[in-house]
Design a protein around this motif. Structure first.
Motif, PDB file in Angstrom:
ATOM      1  N   VAL A 159       1.751 -15.856 -12.183  1.00  0.00           N
ATOM      2  CA  VAL A 159       2.804 -15.488 -13.123  1.00  0.00           C
ATOM      3  C   VAL A 159       2.911 -16.518 -14.243  1.00  0.00           C
ATOM      4  O   VAL A 159       3.006 -16.163 -15.420  1.00  0.00           O
ATOM      5  CB  VAL A 159       4.161 -15.334 -12.388  1.00  0.00           C
ATOM      6  CG1 VAL A 159       5.295 -15.116 -13.363  1.00  0.00           C
ATOM      7  CG2 VAL A 159       4.084 -14.196 -11.386  1.00  0.00           C
ATOM      8  N   ARG A 200       2.617  -8.903 -12.850  1.00  0.00           N
ATOM      9  CA  ARG A 200       1.443  -8.263 -12.255  1.00  0.00           C
ATOM     10  C   ARG A 200       1.301  -6.861 -12.812  1.00  0.00           C
ATOM     11  O   ARG A 200       2.230  -6.064 -12.780  1.00  0.00           O
ATOM     12  CB  ARG A 200       1.572  -8.197 -10.729  1.00  0.00           C
ATOM     13  CG  ARG A 200       0.308  -7.675 -10.060  1.00  0.00           C
ATOM     14  CD  ARG A 200       0.419  -7.690  -8.547  1.00  0.00           C
ATOM     15  NE  ARG A 200       1.311  -6.680  -8.046  1.00  0.00           N
ATOM     16  CZ  ARG A 200       0.985  -5.390  -7.869  1.00  0.00           C
ATOM     17  NH1 ARG A 200      -0.232  -4.973  -8.150  1.00  0.00           N
ATOM     18  NH2 ARG A 200       1.856  -4.533  -7.408  1.00  0.00           N
ATOM     19  N   TRP A 205      -2.750 -10.108 -13.838  1.00  0.00           N
ATOM     20  CA  TRP A 205      -1.442 -10.505 -14.338  1.00  0.00           C
ATOM     21  C   TRP A 205      -1.558 -10.706 -15.840  1.00  0.00           C
ATOM     22  O   TRP A 205      -2.488 -11.359 -16.323  1.00  0.00           O
ATOM     23  CB  TRP A 205      -0.987 -11.816 -13.712  1.00  0.00           C
ATOM     24  CG  TRP A 205      -0.309 -11.687 -12.400  1.00  0.00           C
ATOM     25  CD1 TRP A 205       1.034 -11.728 -12.174  1.00  0.00           C
ATOM     26  CD2 TRP A 205      -0.911 -11.527 -11.112  1.00  0.00           C
ATOM     27  NE1 TRP A 205       1.290 -11.577 -10.828  1.00  0.00           N
ATOM     28  CE2 TRP A 205       0.112 -11.465 -10.156  1.00  0.00           C
ATOM     29  CE3 TRP A 205      -2.224 -11.410 -10.670  1.00  0.00           C
ATOM     30  CZ2 TRP A 205      -0.124 -11.307  -8.804  1.00  0.00           C
ATOM     31  CZ3 TRP A 205      -2.474 -11.246  -9.325  1.00  0.00           C
ATOM     32  CH2 TRP A 205      -1.430 -11.197  -8.406  1.00  0.00           C
TER      33      TRP A 205
END
Length: 172
Positions: free
Chosen positions: A16, A85, A80
């Motif tokens: 992330v 995602r 991602w």
């Protein structure tokens, strides 16, 4: 240019935070006996759309299984982008190209008939030296051959479809 593929996937780094701006994080399989084609296509698609790919490869089956379990995903590759995602190749394709797998497209049929027309023209000019009524006959013949070959792609579906039109099979 994208980063070189790592020797193994870095599952400890958070995808992330790594997937920001024009950098995408891609987890994919590169096992000794299997290089995932969907992963290769996902990488190509990301690069084509201007993303720098942080390519994280799984070299062992146990790594793949652990990743799928920890991220609760059914398959790899997983991508991602911009901190979230996207998913596998199909999800990535939908996000980047607005591809709709359920949309009706006539492109394959148009291409098929274009190939049939070109073949008929070549045959006509090659054998007869001109375009004649025989060109139409060759176009129809070549079209039927190409359409018949399309049925060979999925014989099970073709036989099921054929039985739906068979009145004798309905009453049997």
């Amino acid at each position: 240019m994208s980063k070189d593929a790592r020797d193994c996937a870095d599952v400890t780094a958070d995808p992330v935070t790594a997937a920001n701006g024009k950098t995408a994080v891609l987890y994919r399989m590169a096992l000794p006996s299997h290089l995932c084609p969907a992963g290769q296509k996902a990488r190509w698609l990301l690069e084509r759309h201007g993303y720098e790919v942080d390519d994280r490869l799984f070299r062992e089956r146990s790594e793949v299984d652990a990743f799928k379990k920890s991220h609760d995903v059914p398959t790899t590759p997983q991508a991602w982008i911009e901190g979230e995602r996207v998913g596998g190749y199909d999800d990535l394709r939908q996000k980047l190209t607005n591809y709709d797998p359920d949309a009706t497209t006539y492109k394959p049929v148009i291409y098929l008939f274009a190939v049939a027309a070109a073949t008929a023209l070549i045959l006509s000019i090659g054998f007869l030296g001109a375009v004649t009524w025989q060109t139409l006959g060759w176009f129809i013949s070549v079209s039927m051959i190409l359409l018949g070959m399309q049925k060979l792609r999925d014989i099970e579906s073709f036989t099921t479809m054929f039985l739906n039109y068979d009145l004798l099979a309905e009453n049997g």
